[in-house]
Write a protein that holds these residues in place. Structure first.
Motif, mmCIF file in Angstrom:
data_model
loop_
_atom_site.group_PDB
_atom_site.id
_atom_site.type_symbol
_atom_site.label_atom_id
_atom_site.label_comp_id
_atom_site.label_asym_id
_atom_site.label_seq_id
_atom_site.Cartn_x
_atom_site.Cartn_y
_atom_site.Cartn_z
ATOM 1 N N GLU A 13 29.907 47.781 46.488
ATOM 2 C CA GLU A 13 30.173 48.619 45.327
ATOM 3 C C GLU A 13 31.527 49.305 45.378
ATOM 4 O O GLU A 13 32.034 49.795 44.359
ATOM 5 C CB GLU A 13 29.060 49.662 45.147
ATOM 6 C CG GLU A 13 29.025 50.741 46.227
ATOM 7 C CD GLU A 13 28.264 50.346 47.465
ATOM 8 O OE1 GLU A 13 27.927 51.248 48.262
ATOM 9 O OE2 GLU A 13 28.003 49.137 47.672
ATOM 10 N N ASN A 14 32.152 49.338 46.560
ATOM 11 C CA ASN A 14 33.474 49.945 46.701
ATOM 12 C C ASN A 14 34.587 48.909 46.745
ATOM 13 O O ASN A 14 35.752 49.252 47.005
ATOM 14 C CB ASN A 14 33.517 50.809 47.962
ATOM 15 C CG ASN A 14 32.554 51.979 47.889
ATOM 16 O OD1 ASN A 14 32.499 52.671 46.877
ATOM 17 N ND2 ASN A 14 31.787 52.192 48.942
ATOM 18 N N GLY A 15 34.252 47.648 46.516
ATOM 19 C CA GLY A 15 35.265 46.608 46.473
ATOM 20 C C GLY A 15 35.589 45.973 47.802
ATOM 21 O O GLY A 15 36.522 45.160 47.899
ATOM 22 N N ASN A 16 34.840 46.284 48.854
ATOM 23 C CA ASN A 16 35.065 45.667 50.153
ATOM 24 C C ASN A 16 34.504 44.242 50.158
ATOM 25 O O ASN A 16 33.524 43.946 49.479
ATOM 26 C CB ASN A 16 34.415 46.501 51.260
ATOM 27 C CG ASN A 16 35.002 47.895 51.338
ATOM 28 O OD1 ASN A 16 36.186 48.068 51.614
ATOM 29 N ND2 ASN A 16 34.176 48.911 51.075
ATOM 30 N N ALA A 17 35.118 43.385 50.960
ATOM 31 C CA ALA A 17 34.789 41.964 50.941
ATOM 32 C C ALA A 17 33.854 41.573 52.065
ATOM 33 O O ALA A 17 33.929 42.109 53.173
ATOM 34 C CB ALA A 17 36.067 41.137 51.034
ATOM 35 N N SER A 18 32.974 40.597 51.783
ATOM 36 C CA SER A 18 32.099 40.023 52.798
ATOM 37 C C SER A 18 32.653 38.672 53.242
ATOM 38 O O SER A 18 33.637 38.165 52.689
ATOM 39 C CB SER A 18 30.685 39.853 52.251
ATOM 40 O OG SER A 18 30.658 38.807 51.283
ATOM 41 N N GLU A 19 32.009 38.054 54.203
ATOM 42 C CA GLU A 19 32.483 36.784 54.755
ATOM 43 C C GLU A 19 32.437 35.648 53.740
ATOM 44 O O GLU A 19 33.086 34.611 53.926
ATOM 45 C CB GLU A 19 31.659 36.425 55.993
ATOM 46 C CG GLU A 19 32.243 35.315 56.831
ATOM 47 C CD GLU A 19 31.498 35.114 58.141
ATOM 48 O OE1 GLU A 19 31.699 34.069 58.778
ATOM 49 O OE2 GLU A 19 30.711 36.012 58.514
ATOM 50 N N ALA A 20 31.707 35.833 52.639
ATOM 51 C CA ALA A 20 31.679 34.804 51.600
ATOM 52 C C ALA A 20 33.063 34.572 51.007
ATOM 53 O O ALA A 20 33.356 33.467 50.523
ATOM 54 C CB ALA A 20 30.692 35.197 50.503
ATOM 55 N N VAL A 21 33.925 35.596 51.020
ATOM 56 C CA VAL A 21 35.293 35.415 50.531
ATOM 57 C C VAL A 21 36.015 34.389 51.391
ATOM 58 O O VAL A 21 36.736 33.516 50.885
ATOM 59 C CB VAL A 21 36.049 36.756 50.514
ATOM 60 C CG1 VAL A 21 37.514 36.549 50.134
ATOM 61 C CG2 VAL A 21 35.395 37.725 49.534
ATOM 62 N N ASP A 22 35.818 34.472 52.702
ATOM 63 C CA ASP A 22 36.430 33.499 53.600
ATOM 64 C C ASP A 22 35.845 32.108 53.370
ATOM 65 O O ASP A 22 36.563 31.101 53.418
ATOM 66 C CB ASP A 22 36.215 33.914 55.051
ATOM 67 C CG ASP A 22 36.834 32.926 56.037
ATOM 68 O OD1 ASP A 22 38.072 32.884 56.120
ATOM 69 O OD2 ASP A 22 36.072 32.189 56.699
#
Length: 436
Positions: free
Chosen positions: A298-307
């Motif tokens: 919700e704060n715009g931080n990325a998970s490993e799915a971006v990689d």
């Protein structure tokens, strides 16, 4: 309207034999059109081939471009001017969603005032944005049913009036619509009774069957297609459940692995009819849980799915390391152990990290009351309020808590953040039950 439904298949067969269901000749002077040459369909944009590498969402456009994506898919026209301007800034194209009620909501199609109001509203949208350089296509409706019964004539009349209007007002951009999974009946009715340029599918757990399904229907339809939603399984698709029916969610790491495996093994990349796909969901979305489909928090931080998507779109991993969260336990038990807690009982949770996690900054713990068990709440997008939120340092993977007082289903979430703000997530359902 006197044609009987049992005549549909023979009619379809005759139309195929006569060539009446051939694809339309493209308007090669259009800004965007679907070309068909040498046995292959290709999206042509501004005179050049355009392979769709897309994501569904309306935010994180910079991250999408940096990961190698080039297309955004939306579902409605909310903030459309802002979405298009931001997409153009980041060199992205947009498949613009134009929402429609489903055909089963027949009152929205039998009332002339409603249909005319909707027609004028969508016509205004088309006229306002048809010349925006970020527009790639229009997607009329999402997961609509296309029933065969002729009693749905008002739905088809309205749908066709809208596609005719879009083609007339904006000959520069194709029109598509999405079908849930691969539904041969719906595909046949779209081809027989509608006029769109390309059929799109929203497909998750059944994507391994897609190639065979396409082959099975090739006698009737060999046109171009896109996947406008694909990704991990939804909670409704054979997902494991606890004894009380809570859906067991994979960790963010397992989801990233699923994206890559599913794309590598089942995406029909070698099919000359395939125009591209949009991963679901490029943002943060409450659907059964706030993390189920969310590639960002919700704060715009990325998970490993971006990689994972970076590897899919560019063919190589990014240089970003993500927290390695292996699994989560509550009272030393996993989600499949059907965890029962007494009201107000002392309990503990812990996350098991992969080795070499030196950059873990903090772990956020949250407890939510489940929302899925209410009627029609599996796909609820209502944002929930946590009953408890606590944070611990990165070198403390354990968390002690007191079980809620009220009996019922709950879920505890752990979100692990590294020093760069990237995260990994896991959650475990539990049930508070009063002793006899």
């Amino acid at each position: 309207m006197s044609i009987r439904i049992h005549l549909l298949l023979p009619l379809a067969f005759m139309l195929v034999l006569s060539g009446c269901l051939g694809e339309k000749e493209p308007n090669r002077s259009a800004k965007v059109y679907i070309d068909h040459s040498d046995g292959r369909y290709t999206v042509m944009r501004n005179g050049k081939p355009y392979a769709i590498k897309g994501a569904g969402g309306d935010s994180h456009f910079r991250e999408l471009r940096e990961a190698g994506g080039n297309t955004v898919r939306t579902w409605d026209t909310t903030r459309l001017a802002q979405v298009l301007d931001s997409a153009q800034k980041h060199d992205l194209a947009v498949i613009v969603g134009l929402p429609l009620p489903n055909s089963g909501d027949i009152s929205f199609y039998t009332d002339p005032k409603i249909t005319q109001t909707r027609y004028r509203a969508l016509q205004s949208i088309i006229r306002r944005f048809r010349n925006h350089p970020a527009v790639l296509m229009w997607c009329l409706g999402n997961e609509l049913d296309f029933p065969y019964k002729w009693t749905y004539a008002d739905f088809y009349d309205s749908f066709n009036e809208l596609t005719d209007m879009i083609h007339r007002e904006d000959p520069d951009h194709p029109v598509t619509t999405t079908i849930l999974n691969f539904n041969p009946k719906y595909i046949m009715n779209v081809r027989l009774r509608c006029d769109i340029d390309v059929i799109s599918f929203n497909i998750f757990s059944t994507i391994p069957k897609l190639r065979q399904s396409l082959d099975d229907l090739a006698w009737f339809w060999k046109g171009p297609y896109m996947l406008l939603e694909w990704g991990i399984n939804g909670p409704w698709e054979g997902t494991e459940q606890t004894a009380w029916g809570a859906y067991i969610e994979d960790t963010s790491k397992k989801k990233a692995e699923t994206y890559q495996r599913r794309y590598r093994e089942h995406m029909p990349l070698d099919d000359p009819r395939f125009l591209g796909a949009c991963v679901f969901y490029w943002g943060c979305k409450q659907e059964t849980t706030q993390t189920w489909f969310s590639i960002f928090d919700e704060n715009g931080n990325a998970s490993e799915a971006v990689d994972a998507m970076h590897q899919i779109w560019t063919g190589k991993p990014s240089n970003v390391a993500y927290p390695g969260l292996n699994y989560m336990l509550v009272n030393s038990k996993g989600a499949r152990d059907n965890i029962l807690l007494n009201p107000s009982a002392a309990a503990s949770a812990e996350v098991v990290l992969l080795k070499g996690q030196d950059s873990i900054r903090a772990i956020r713990w949250q407890i939510f009351r489940e929302d899925w068990y209410r009627e029609n709440q599996i796909n609820s997008t209502r944002r929930l309020t946590p009953l408890l939120t606590m944070a611990s340092s990165g070198n403390n993977p354990r968390f002690s808590f007191t079980a809620p007082k009220q009996e019922g289903p709950y879920r505890i979430f752990a979100t692990v953040y590294d020093n760069a703000g990237n995260f990994a997530s896991s959650n475990t359902p539990f049930y508070v039950v009063s002793p006899p």
